[in-house]
Design an enzyme around this catalytic site. Structure first.
Site, short mmCIF file in Angstrom:
data_model
loop_
_atom_site.label_atom_id
_atom_site.label_comp_id
_atom_site.label_asym_id
_atom_site.label_seq_id
_atom_site.Cartn_x
_atom_site.Cartn_y
_atom_site.Cartn_z
N ALA A 140 42.49 31.72 -45.43
CA ALA A 140 43.52 31.99 -44.41
C ALA A 140 42.87 32.42 -43.10
CB ALA A 140 44.47 33.08 -44.91
N CYS A 198 46.25 35.62 -54.64
CA CYS A 198 46.18 36.44 -53.42
C CYS A 198 46.47 37.90 -53.73
CB CYS A 198 47.15 35.92 -52.37
SG CYS A 198 47.02 36.88 -50.85
N LYS A 251 45.20 27.99 -58.37
CA LYS A 251 44.03 28.85 -58.15
C LYS A 251 44.41 30.26 -58.58
CE LYS A 251 40.63 29.98 -54.54
NZ LYS A 251 41.02 31.28 -53.98
N ASN A 266 34.81 29.80 -59.02
CA ASN A 266 34.75 30.27 -57.63
C ASN A 266 34.32 31.74 -57.59
OD1 ASN A 266 37.15 31.68 -55.52
ND2 ASN A 266 35.46 30.50 -54.70
N GLY A 267 33.51 32.03 -56.60
CA GLY A 267 33.12 33.40 -56.34
C GLY A 267 31.62 33.56 -56.21
N ASP A 268 31.20 34.03 -55.02
CA ASP A 268 29.80 34.40 -54.78
C ASP A 268 28.82 33.23 -54.83
OD1 ASP A 268 30.83 36.89 -54.55
OD2 ASP A 268 29.98 37.69 -56.40
N ARG A 307 33.45 32.06 -48.50
CA ARG A 307 32.85 32.81 -47.40
C ARG A 307 31.52 32.24 -46.92
NH1 ARG A 307 33.24 38.36 -50.44
NH2 ARG A 307 32.90 36.85 -52.12
C1 LIG Z 1 39.36 35.70 -45.13
C2 LIG Z 1 39.74 35.12 -46.46
C3 LIG Z 1 40.92 34.39 -46.57
C4 LIG Z 1 41.27 33.81 -47.80
N1 LIG Z 1 42.40 33.04 -47.89
C5 LIG Z 1 42.72 32.45 -49.06
C6 LIG Z 1 43.84 31.58 -49.18
O1 LIG Z 1 44.57 31.30 -48.22
N2 LIG Z 1 44.09 31.05 -50.42
C7 LIG Z 1 43.29 31.31 -51.51
O2 LIG Z 1 43.55 30.81 -52.61
N3 LIG Z 1 42.23 32.09 -51.41
C8 LIG Z 1 41.90 32.65 -50.22
N4 LIG Z 1 40.77 33.42 -50.13
C9 LIG Z 1 39.90 33.57 -51.30
C10 LIG Z 1 38.81 32.50 -51.31
O3 LIG Z 1 39.36 31.20 -51.39
C11 LIG Z 1 37.85 32.70 -52.51
O4 LIG Z 1 38.59 32.67 -53.69
C12 LIG Z 1 37.10 34.03 -52.43
O5 LIG Z 1 36.66 34.33 -51.13
C13 LIG Z 1 35.88 34.03 -53.37
O6 LIG Z 1 35.01 32.98 -53.06
P1 LIG Z 1 33.64 33.20 -52.19
O7 LIG Z 1 32.83 34.24 -52.93
O8 LIG Z 1 33.01 31.86 -52.16
O9 LIG Z 1 34.06 33.72 -50.85
C14 LIG Z 1 40.44 34.01 -48.93
C15 LIG Z 1 39.25 34.74 -48.79
C16 LIG Z 1 38.89 35.28 -47.58
C17 LIG Z 1 37.60 36.04 -47.48
#
Ligand SMILES: Cc1cc2nc3c(=O)[nH]c(=O)nc-3n(C[C@H](O)[C@H](O)[C@H](O)COP(=O)(O)O)c2cc1C
Length: 344
Positions: free
Chosen positions: A21, A104, A145, A206-208, A231
């Site tokens: 988002a 979320c 998700k 998903n994650g990290d 991220r």
């Molecule tokens: C700023 C921000 C906005 C996010 N917005 C959404 C979103 O709109 N929908 C969603 O399913 N996850 C959202 N996420 C979660 C990410 O899609 C993801 O699941 C989470 O950051 C873990 O993955 P990463 O470690 O690769 O960041 C958001 C995460 C962040 C940091």
């Protein structure tokens, strides 16, 4: 070459760009697409009820009709009829895939709307929402998700995942944290692995994932069919081509040169200003500019300056003068800023 099939949709690589988002708009998506290596891109999440009832600015769907495919759009709501109508509208826009958000952890989404990660307590309602999306989507595939559950004391992910599968979804993304963990603790790859074992549809871990080795580790530890990156891609949108190369046993390509990164930044800023006008476009671009290079040595002063860019001319001037900067500030982190908007 590893691929990933989600129902009728065959992805060229099992590396996906997450919904984020406030970030994954059409300009960001074009950047990722052009850099290569990403199997599927998502919009940020869209509130189905707000859209259907005309309560939200539909800018979250900016670019969706025109841009290249494959493209996934994520919806959230807790009312099946609104999800169904949202899915019907997206199918009419010929999106490649519709994803539902059950992860979320934001108070507004969980508390006021009883949606997002709140629904991890209620696999039956999750199932009804998936069934509604499948009805509305017609031939467009539906995924969901999720997180691991509301908390580690209530790890509901396998029950929720079975309900998602039984109601017609073709894949599930699992963020390896519970809702109450937000982004703080390390991901539980073992618990993602339990979801992989519990369902027969593809699971995307998903994650990290922050580079090619961590992506490979995630595949190995979970048995997942795909990985999704959020991220790390804001900082290094070329991460997808690195992971895809590593998965196929190819040499990991080098990152774009500083000059290429600068050109990319200026091009994206120009596109943002064209879309939003100035100074609004410049102000919106500040957060992207900080993140594109966050953590790179010597970017501290650049980040400081660019977050104060007043207008397009000022932005361009700062980029020309300071990019990339002297070697003074390795490893500044972007996480605290990102958590303000975290939604999954
Ligand atoms: C700023 C921000 C906005 C996010 N917005 C959404 C979103 O709109 N929908 C969603 O399913 N996850 C959202 N996420 C979660 C990410 O899609 C993801 O699941 C989470 O950051 C873990 O993955 P990463 O470690 O690769 O960041 C958001 C995460 C962040 C940091």
């Amino acid at each position: 070459m590893r691929t990933l099939r989600l129902g009728p949709l065959e992805l060229e690589t099992p590396v996906l760009s997450a919904p984020i988002a406030g970030f994954t708009d059409s300009i960001y998506r074009r950047t990722v697409r052009n850099l290569g290596g990403c199997g599927l891109l998502f919009t940020e999440m869209v509130w189905a009820g707000g859209w259907v009832q005309g309560k939200i600015d539909p800018s979250r769907l900016d670019g969706v009709e025109e841009e290249a495919r494959p493209l996934g759009v994520q919806l959230w709501d807790r009312e099946p009829e609104l999800i169904e109508e949202g899915a019907r509208r997206l199918a009419a826009m010929q999106v490649s895939l519709i994803d539902l958000n059950f992860g979320c952890p934001k108070k507004r989404i969980m508390g006021r709307h009883g949606a997002g990660a709140t629904l991890l307590r209620d696999p039956a309602t999750v199932g009804k929402l998936v069934a509604a999306a499948v009805r509305g989507a017609g031939s467009v595939p539906v995924t969901a998700k999720i997180r691991l559950g509301p908390s580690l004391a209530a790890p509901t992910a396998t029950d929720v995942a079975r309900s998602i599968q039984d109601n017609g979804a073709v894949g599930i993304t699992v963020h390896g944290r519970t809702a109450d963990q937000h982004y703080g603790d390390p991901c539980h790859l073992d618990l993602i692995g339990e979801v992989v074992q519990a369902v027969s549809i593809p699971v995307i871990a998903n994650g990290d994932v922050h580079d090619a080795p961590s992506a490979v580790r995630t595949f190995e530890a979970t048995g997942a069919a795909g990985v999704m990156v959020a991220r790390a891609a804001l900082t290094r949108p070329w991460i997808f081509r690195e992971i895809s190369a590593a998965l196929s046993g190819f040499t990991v390509p080098p990152p774009p040169t500083a000059l290429e990164q600068k050109t990319l930044l200026l091009k994206n800023h120009a596109a943002m200003v064209e879309r939003e006008g100035d100074p609004r476009g410049t102000i919106l671009m500040r957060k992207f500019a900080c993140r594109y290079i966050a953590g790179a040595p010597g970017t501290h002063g650049f980040r400081d300056a660019i977050t104060r860019a007043r207008d397009a001319a000022d932005f361009r001037d700062i980029v020309e003068r300071l990019f990339p900067l002297e070697n003074d500030a390795a490893g500044t982190t972007i996480e605290p800023l990102l958590q303000e908007r975290a939604c999954g």
